[in-house]
Design a protein around this motif. Structure first.
Motif, mmCIF file in Angstrom:
data_model
loop_
_atom_site.group_PDB
_atom_site.id
_atom_site.type_symbol
_atom_site.label_atom_id
_atom_site.label_comp_id
_atom_site.label_asym_id
_atom_site.label_seq_id
_atom_site.Cartn_x
_atom_site.Cartn_y
_atom_site.Cartn_z
ATOM 1 N N ASN A 189 11.423 -7.405 -9.058
ATOM 2 C CA ASN A 189 12.587 -6.544 -9.266
ATOM 3 C C ASN A 189 12.265 -5.552 -10.369
ATOM 4 N N ALA A 190 12.597 -4.287 -10.148
ATOM 5 C CA ALA A 190 12.268 -3.233 -11.126
ATOM 6 C C ALA A 190 13.511 -2.460 -11.551
ATOM 7 N N ASP A 240 0.842 -1.206 0.000
ATOM 8 C CA ASP A 240 0.000 0.000 0.000
ATOM 9 C C ASP A 240 0.872 1.250 0.000
ATOM 10 N N HIS A 241 1.966 1.194 0.753
ATOM 11 C CA HIS A 241 2.867 2.343 0.889
ATOM 12 C C HIS A 241 3.571 2.684 -0.421
ATOM 13 N N ILE A 242 3.910 1.663 -1.226
ATOM 14 C CA ILE A 242 4.676 1.893 -2.454
ATOM 15 C C ILE A 242 3.800 1.854 -3.705
ATOM 16 N N LYS A 243 2.519 1.860 -3.550
ATOM 17 C CA LYS A 243 1.607 1.706 -4.694
ATOM 18 C C LYS A 243 1.950 2.686 -5.816
ATOM 19 N N GLY A 244 2.134 2.136 -7.013
ATOM 20 C CA GLY A 244 2.372 2.959 -8.188
ATOM 21 C C GLY A 244 3.787 3.479 -8.345
ATOM 22 N N ARG A 245 4.720 3.024 -7.514
ATOM 23 C CA ARG A 245 6.102 3.530 -7.622
ATOM 24 C C ARG A 245 7.095 2.454 -7.233
ATOM 25 N N THR A 246 8.358 2.709 -7.539
ATOM 26 C CA THR A 246 9.430 1.797 -7.151
ATOM 27 C C THR A 246 10.087 2.285 -5.873
ATOM 28 N N VAL A 247 10.701 1.362 -5.150
ATOM 29 C CA VAL A 247 11.452 1.712 -3.936
ATOM 30 C C VAL A 247 12.763 0.941 -3.937
#
Length: 356
Positions: A162-163, A103-110
């Motif tokens: 992995n992104a 939920d915290h990283i929704k729509g983005r990479t970390v």
């Protein structure tokens, strides 16, 4: 994408090394051909799958490889590791650690570091130890780090992929955000049967031992998949006394091998069969498959391993040392040198070749 599908995934534990696996199979391949598809909503994804190693696979087959792979075999290991570190069971980990992260990283990479910091905070909030002394690999020196990150378990559960990289750090993304929209999560047992089917299509005829070696599935799971596929399977007689499976006329016919093929470490061909005799003489197996699970770079002549090779970069470009595994004729040496000239063009550097 076609190569990743035809090989049932390309081993990419070392991503940069794996580019050479694609080069060996695609005329005029450039790294951008791979990176253009290895992206969110692209045609390829890199994740842990068979043998619990990183592979580059078609995005459309993501759940087949991940949920159908040996992840269930590693679940007791995750559970035991978590228990030793004072982390509750998988239900707790999914509900209170993994889903909040997604939920915290929704729509983005970390980055890996961001995942670690998030997990430390969540564990501390739940009254658990966030950091602890850890023993890493064979090192005698303990280090301090997060008590739990869950990256590997989330990947095996089909939650995280992995992104790419940001500097020296790996990037991670929710699989739901990385994959094309509209993909529902299929049944894991159906995925396992489909994974075995794809492997037999790509590598058949194969034995039960080959399937288990390539996939790292348990014997009972291999047997279950073969039972589900038996009405479509053909038993092949290879005059070896063993039982081999294919899909008969539906199986792909192997084309004539190129005269010279240069392969990187851990290439998917080397890892595709337990029985290496299709491309490697039994008396030289240990010269390719070394200690500490090493799989050396190889050179194939007419489809059979004829040499291994090592490389070293220097100020002039790259030095390649070729170690023949049999006597090489003068024409074969020239062919190998010619193929390394093509490899130099791909690498954008000069290469000097020396035969040991």
């Amino acid at each position: 994408m076609k190569v990743a599908e035809a090989c049932c995934g390309i081993n990419s534990q070392d991503l940069l090394e794996s580019y050479s696996s694609f080069w060996a199979r695609i005329d005029r391949f450039r790294d951008s051909d791979l990176t253009s598809e290895l992206r969110p909503k692209g045609g390829l994804v890199r994740t842990w799958t068979v043998r619990s190693t990183m592979h580059t696979i078609p995005a459309k087959d993501y759940y087949v490889h991940v949920l159908g792979g040996p992840g269930r075999r590693f679940q007791p290991w995750f559970d035991n590791a978590a228990k030793r570190r004072g982390i509750p069971d998988r239900d707790f980990r999914v509900r209170f650690l993994y889903q909040p992260l997604l939920d915290h990283i929704k729509g983005r990479t970390v980055t890996s570091n961001e995942v670690k910091e998030f997990m430390v905070e969540r564990l501390t909030q739940r009254g658990l130890k966030g950091r602890m002394k850890l023993q890493r690999g064979w090192s005698s020196k303990p280090t301090y780090g997060p008590a739990w990150t869950g990256v590997s378990e989330m990947s095996h559960l089909g939650l995280l992929v992995n992104a790419g990289r940001k500097g020296s750090e790996s990037l991670w993304m929710s699989s739901a955000d990385y994959l094309a929209a509209g993909r529902s999560v299929p049944d894991p047992e159906e995925c396992m049967v489909e994974l075995v089917r794809k492997y037999i299509e790509c590598y058949g005829p194969v034995s039960r031992e080959d399937i288990a070696y390539w996939s790292f599935l348990l014997k009972k799971d291999v047997d279950m998949a073969l039972e589900a596929l038996k009405k479509d399977l053909t038993n092949e007689d290879l005059h070896s006394g063993g039982e081999y499976f294919s899909f008969g006329g539906a199986s792909r016919e192997a084309p004539e091998p190129p005269g010279v093929v240069i392969l990187p470490e851990f290439d998917s061909l080397m890892m595709g069969y337990k029985d290496k005799s299709r491309f490697l003489s039994q008396d030289i197996v240990k010269k390719v498959f070394g200690g500490l699970a090493a799989v050396n770079r190889t050179i194939l002549l007419d489809g059979f391993v004829a040499a291994t090779w090592k490389r070293k970069r220097n100020s002039a470009g790259m030095m390649v040392d070729v170690s023949p595994l049999r006597t090489l004729k003068a024409g074969e040496r020239r062919s190998i040198e010619g193929e390394f000239a093509s490899y130099a063009d791909y690498q954008g550097t000069s290469i000097s070749v020396e035969f040991k």
